[in-house]
Design an enzyme around this catalytic site. Structure first.
Site, PDB file in Angstrom:
ATOM      1  N   ASP A 251     -18.872 -10.121   7.082  1.00  0.00           N
ATOM      2  CA  ASP A 251     -19.136 -10.620   5.730  1.00  0.00           C
ATOM      3  C   ASP A 251     -18.514 -12.003   5.568  1.00  0.00           C
ATOM      4  O   ASP A 251     -17.541 -12.197   4.830  1.00  0.00           O
ATOM      5  CB  ASP A 251     -18.586  -9.636   4.696  1.00  0.00           C
ATOM      6  CG  ASP A 251     -19.255  -8.275   4.794  1.00  0.00           C
ATOM      7  OD1 ASP A 251     -20.444  -8.225   5.164  1.00  0.00           O
ATOM      8  OD2 ASP A 251     -18.586  -7.267   4.530  1.00  0.00           O
ATOM      9  N   LYS A 306     -30.683  -3.152   4.254  1.00  0.00           N
ATOM     10  CA  LYS A 306     -30.905  -2.188   3.166  1.00  0.00           C
ATOM     11  C   LYS A 306     -32.307  -2.341   2.563  1.00  0.00           C
ATOM     12  O   LYS A 306     -32.471  -2.566   1.363  1.00  0.00           O
ATOM     13  CB  LYS A 306     -29.834  -2.320   2.073  1.00  0.00           C
ATOM     14  CG  LYS A 306     -28.413  -2.002   2.524  1.00  0.00           C
ATOM     15  CD  LYS A 306     -27.451  -2.044   1.351  1.00  0.00           C
ATOM     16  CE  LYS A 306     -26.038  -1.640   1.771  1.00  0.00           C
ATOM     17  NZ  LYS A 306     -25.393  -2.705   2.573  1.00  0.00           N
ATOM     18  N   ARG A 448     -13.073  -6.506   5.474  1.00  0.00           N
ATOM     19  CA  ARG A 448     -11.950  -7.369   5.142  1.00  0.00           C
ATOM     20  C   ARG A 448     -10.690  -7.090   5.954  1.00  0.00           C
ATOM     21  O   ARG A 448      -9.892  -7.989   6.186  1.00  0.00           O
ATOM     22  CB  ARG A 448     -11.651  -7.266   3.642  1.00  0.00           C
ATOM     23  CG  ARG A 448     -12.554  -8.161   2.811  1.00  0.00           C
ATOM     24  CD  ARG A 448     -12.480  -7.847   1.342  1.00  0.00           C
ATOM     25  NE  ARG A 448     -13.479  -6.858   0.963  1.00  0.00           N
ATOM     26  CZ  ARG A 448     -13.762  -6.541  -0.293  1.00  0.00           C
ATOM     27  NH1 ARG A 448     -13.121  -7.125  -1.286  1.00  0.00           N
ATOM     28  NH2 ARG A 448     -14.687  -5.649  -0.569  1.00  0.00           N
TER      29      ARG A 448
END
Length: 477
Positions: A251, A306, A448
């Protein structure tokens, strides 16, 4: 024995065993001849009202029950009157979750309320029950809660008599026999009584106090032979070969950052998860560079697209456009909201290229609607399309109606960090031990925890070890 502290976050089987012995010691579970409310004569009687006189045991009961729902999403809780009220009160006080009370007898004066407490329509309510035989007392609490607009989808129960619910009293019997507190003859008599007096009531909700019996977990190598999608089989083999069940979610903001990250974490991962539509540029050259890194470090690429449109549209989205996802991404995923036609459309493009599809059965965000009946429909669709569907994005497959399902289908779980918690945007984090060991997933997806680390490679190595350790421990359980 010390009280289970509320901050442990996990109640071991040894803790459950100690609790069973304490309940027997205070005669909350008795053996002999007892006339039940139904008129039947029973060789076992469970009287949990007595625990209010033993604060430490009440505390242990509350913590054992909380441990079973600590990852479940709910806004308020309601104890079934009357014995479960002190348990629910203790859980509420220890963990700060608001509590409601159902009146058994609604007064014809004052507010005339059936449900007391502060709540708003649409909130999710957890029901707390001490003992289930047929589940009717739970249903009697569900109805007035739902009439007030509350959503009830989960129930936590201390003891299930197994006469219409699921097998938990057997665990107590086994423990007491093991400690020579109940003879095998008495235990056999109780089991026969339970078998002969099933209520078979519809709508009984699963109990959750003692550790449920778990089927033996198969090794990734064994499951590779059971996978019907060739890519799914290869992924199981890759995980076993590389000793990694870690997927890193890239990400990041730019293509350059993505490629740099892939090179750093590549040696430690089985799957590299991307979101290329967040970048301001993309080309076949970038796709080729990513494929080269996948070959160099032996990992698969998962474009987290998705898909959620009708079949004809996803054919164009998957195979064309500026991204041409099917050309370079081994794995992609889809919602089942449009129906099974979305699988047919994606299969038309991906199957000839040897690709695999994950269906989104659950999501890790707070307030997700991907649960309950929706999840069941997803499972049915996956089971019926195993030539192309290789598994799921899931959160807690061990809690599904029939467990994780076909062993040839893989489970990948997002929202994983080394410590549990959440963020300001509703992402809920779970630990590798919880995801792999307790929830029966297969792949941990970490974002993260790796990409924000000072040394992403070192962080990936740490998560890889944690995930693999959890897997090996689950094989021995």
């Amino acid at each position: 024995m010390s009280t289970v502290p509320p901050t442990t976050g996990s109640v071991s089987e040894a803790d459950y065993e100690a609790l069973v012995l304490k309940l027997h010691e205070i005669q909350a579970v008795k053996f002999g001849e007892f006339k039940l409310k139904s008129g039947l004569m029973s060789p076992v009687y469970v009287d949990l009202r007595i625990i209010v006189s033993y604060p430490q045991i009440l505390h242990r009961v509350a913590e054992a029950m909380w441990d079973r729902v600590r990852e479940t999403e709910f806004d308020v809780m309601c104890g079934v009157p009357y014995t479960a009220l002190p348990i629910a009160t203790c859980m509420s006080a220890l963990h700060g979750t608001p509590m409601l009370m159902r009146r058994k007898e609604v007064k014809d004066y004052g507010t005339k309320k059936a449900i007391e407490g502060a709540f708003t329509r649409g909130q999710r309510c957890l029901i707390v029950e001490d003992l289930v035989t047929s589940g009717m007392s739970v249903q009697e609490t569900v109805e007035p809660l739902e009439k007030e607009g509350l959503v009830v989808s989960d129930v936590v129960v201390l003891i299930d008599r197994e006469q219409g619910g699921r097998a938990r009293l057997t665990y107590i019997l086994d423990t007491l026999v093991q400690h020579s507190l109940v003879t095998p003859d008495v235990a056999a008599k109780v089991r026969q009584f339970i078998a002969d007096n099933q209520t078979d009531k519809p709508g009984v909700i699963p109990a959750a106090a003692a550790p449920p019996p778990k089927p033996k977990r198969l090794r990734y190598e064994e499951r590779a032979a059971l996978a019907k999608n060739p890519l799914g089989s290869k992924l199981f083999e890759l995980m076993a070969r590389k000793k990694s069940n870690l997927s890193v979610a890239a990400d990041v903001a730019t293509v350059e950052e993505m490629l740099e990250l892939a090179d750093k974490v590549g040696p430690h991962i089985c799957v590299f998860k991307t979101h290329v539509d967040v970048f301001d540029k993309w080309s076949d050259e970038y796709a080729a560079q990513l494929r080269q890194l996948a070959g160099k470090h032996d990992f698969m690429i998962f474009e987290d697209r998705k898909f959620a449109d009708i079949g004809n549209t996803v054919v164009m989205q998957y195979g064309g456009g500026i991204y041409k996802i099917a050309d370079w991404s081994d794995i992609t995923n889809a919602h089942l909201v449009p129906g099974s036609g979305i699988i047919d459309g994606l299969k038309q493009v991906g199957l000839p290229k040897g690709r695999g599809l994950l269906l989104l059965a659950e999501m890790s965000s707070k307030g997700t609607l991907a649960r309950g009946e929706y999840t069941e429909e997803v499972v049915a669709a996956a089971e019926a399309n195993q030539d192309f569907v290789m598994g799921y994005i899931s959160v807690s497959p061990s809690s599904w109606k029939n467990g994780p399902g076909s062993p040839g289908l893989i489970h990948m779980t997002p929202g994983v960090q080394l410590s549990a918690g959440g963020d300001a945007l509703g992402q809920q984090y779970n630990t590798p031990a919880s995801v792999i060991g307790e929830r029966a997933s297969d792949v941990i997806i970490v974002g993260r925890g790796v990409i924000k680390a000072a040394d992403p490679a070192a962080a990936a190595a740490e998560y890889r070890l944690a995930g693999w350790t959890a897997y090996e421990q689950s094989l021995a359980a």
